[in-house]
Write an enzyme that holds these catalytic residues in place. Structure first.
Site, short mmCIF file in Angstrom:
data_model
loop_
_atom_site.label_atom_id
_atom_site.label_comp_id
_atom_site.label_asym_id
_atom_site.label_seq_id
_atom_site.Cartn_x
_atom_site.Cartn_y
_atom_site.Cartn_z
N TYR A 7 63.74 61.42 52.20
CA TYR A 7 64.68 60.53 52.90
C TYR A 7 64.29 60.51 54.37
CZ TYR A 7 67.71 60.44 48.77
OH TYR A 7 68.21 60.27 47.50
N GLU A 8 64.55 59.37 55.04
CA GLU A 8 64.02 59.20 56.39
C GLU A 8 64.65 60.16 57.40
OE1 GLU A 8 64.77 55.09 56.96
OE2 GLU A 8 66.85 55.37 57.53
N SER A 9 65.73 60.84 57.02
CA SER A 9 66.30 61.85 57.91
C SER A 9 65.38 63.06 58.07
CB SER A 9 67.65 62.30 57.37
OG SER A 9 67.52 62.71 56.02
#
Lengths: 285, 261
Positions: B50-52
């Site tokens: 996930y881009e986090s």
């Protein structure tokens, strides 16, 4: 050296009308308590910077504290729109909002360039996308070695960056854990910085030699505000209140309910009110 | 099993596109559900990112946001957001990007930015987030969104992330070496770009859906491939895994903590 201050002092000394202000935290560790203090002190004409504006910037925009915003994703994650942001862009309420829109990759690179004291960032980005047509701050640069054309964006250099972290020691050294986002870069890119923390401890004891630590000499002010990231979360302290994020959709949809919420929960509230979010979770754990 | 909703069919059909070998950059919402169903059924070793900054994450409930604590707690490791976009995505380490969108056109370009003119939008949408670079830097892209006239439009008001641009070899002409969108999974059917023109074409129709329904729900004159198959219906395992995680997710997100900040 960072000074350990009250939230009111830290904001009064470091956030000025007209400043470019970055409040960072990628879903995690969003500095809500500090943002509310900025609203209480009536700061105006701010140029807000943040990758994911989230509810906090919806609140700052809704009270009219912002003249503009630089961002890359302006929604309520998993829920839908930021209604105050939309009202400002679509209807100029309560005032027009100048927007400078980027992609996440460009914002992340731009913060890193700021931290590295470079004038701009480059990336292999925006290919075939329309944002460069509407944002004059997206330009291109040709690699002097290969001839490849890359996207270029200006470095982000906030007047002040505000973040929330798990803890600091009494000297003002700060530790961040979990999803650390762009906070380190955002602090190092800024002229001044405020870090609110869950705890101030005698010994920082970073869990690993590779922990994310911001040394006291790279931070302007440290403030003890337990629960200060609510309704986002502080890894190891309390979880994200997804229920509040869902509830915000109704609160923010209407100008009247929004204003009433701000009066009750921001203007008539204190930083210490955030502590109950941390305490309740600790009791449950 | 024939007792399932179109949305369940969409999520399960999307999950089947993924394999154990995929390193997948996951968009929030429908893509996240599909990716985690894949992980909980036929692709237990898939790497979800996930881009986090969470890499190799195995959430027990679906995250509401891209950065829920659950993602970090269950990840192999977590990196900063600049590292995520620079080393892992731009570095070419991601095989598959899984995206959703508000609007798509026949060449699988996506809009999540505005409806109406950019300067005076009728509807201001959240914007691109990670999508512009996910779309260009992942090896290939899967897209999942429900088929509707509002969503599948003749002309996009704004191209947030490029799919096949104007069609044909447009990606190559812009110097892109990645495949771009290779499958679009909807609640009625599955689309693939035509090998030459890159126009999205129906290749598989879900059980009980007619060609007329597909035509009626698409904003352009949609084409069907010469050979169109029926999408296999969900298995009992697929459906129970999906319903279980949805139920866990609902309980987790509603919580009791509705008080004000």
């Amino acid at each position: 050296m960072a000074r350990i201050l009250s939230l009111a002092e830290a904001v009064a000394e470091n956030v000025k009308d007209g400043d470019t202000v970055a409040m960072e935290g990628f879903t995690h560790l969003i500095p809500y308590a500090a943002g509310h203090e900025v609203i209480r002190q009536g700061r105006k004409d701010l140029f807000l910077v943040r990758m994911t504006p989230d509810i906090l910037y919806d609140q700052l925009i809704g009270v009219g504290a912002a003249r503009g915003m630089k961002f890359s994703w302006g929604g309520n994650p998993g829920v839908g729109s930021l209604h105050r942001f939309r009202d400002a862009v679509e209807n100029q309420w309560p005032r027009p909002l100048e927007i400078e829109e980027h992609s996440h990759a460009a914002m992340a690179n731009a913060y890193e360039a700021g931290a590295a004291n470079l004038p701009f960032a480059m990336l292999r980005g925006y290919i075939g996308a329309d944002l460069p047509k509407v944002n004059p701050n997206i330009k291109s640069i040709t690699c002097p070695f290969t001839g490849e054309v890359l996207a270029a964006v200006p470095a982000i250099r906030p007047d002040v960056t505000i973040i929330h972290a798990q803890r600091a020691d009494r000297k003002g050294n700060v530790l961040l854990e979990g999803i650390v986002g762009v906070q380190k870069e955002a602090v190092l890119a800024a002229r001044r910085s405020i870090v609110t923390v869950e705890e101030i401890v005698d010994e920082l004891n970073p869990p690993s030699p590779n922990s994310v630590v911001l040394p006291t000499w790279a931070v302007t002010a440290v403030v003890h505000v337990p629960g200060g990231a609510f309704p986002s979360y502080a890894h190891g302290y309390y979880p994200r209140s997804n229920a509040f994020y869902i509830a915000w959709d109704e609160i923010a949809r209407d100008r009247e309910t929004f204003n009433a919420w701000i009066k009750e929960n921001v203007l008539d509230a204190k930083p210490e009110d955030f502590a109950r979010h941390a305490a309740k979770s600790a009791k449950a754990a | 099993m024939t007792d399932f909703t179109p949305t369940e069919m969409m999520t399960i059909a999307a999950s089947r596109e993924l394999s154990n070998d995929d390193v997948c950059f996951v968009g929030i919402g429908a893509p996240s559900a599909a990716c985690n169903i894949a992980r909980l059924t036929h692709a237990p070793d898939i790497t979800l990112i996930y881009e986090s900054g969470t890499v190799g994450t195995k959430p027990d409930v679906l995250p509401l946001s891209i950065g829920d604590g659950e993602l970090c707690d269950t990840a192999l490791f977590t990196v900063s957001v600049p590292e995520m976009f620079r080393y892992w995505l731009q570095g070419g380490r991601i095989t598959t990007g899984f995206l959703g969108g508000a609007q798509i056109d026949r060449f699988a370009n996506l809009n999540t930015t505005v409806v109406g003119p950019y300067d005076h939008p009728k509807v201001r949408l959240p914007g691109g987030g990670g999508a512009p670079e996910i779309a260009s830097n992942c090896g290939r892209i899967f897209i999942t969104m429900a088929l509707s006239k509002r969503g599948f439009v003749e002309k996009l008001p704004f191209i947030t992330s490029m799919g096949h641009g104007e069609g044909g070899d447009h990606r190559e002409r812009l110097g892109m070496k990645t495949q771009g969108p290779t499958r679009v999974i909807t609640d009625l059917c599955i689309l693939e770009p035509d090998p030459e023109t890159k126009e999205l074409t129906v290749v598989s129709i879900h059980h009980g859906v007619t060609r007329e329904e597909i035509v009626e729900n698409c904003g352009w004159a949609i084409k069907f491939a010469d050979t169109v198959i029926e999408t296999p219906v969900p298995t009992e395992t697929e459906l129970s895994v999906l319903r279980d995680i949805n139920a866990r997710t609902k309980r987790a997100h509603q919580g009791t903590d509705k008080e004000a900040a």
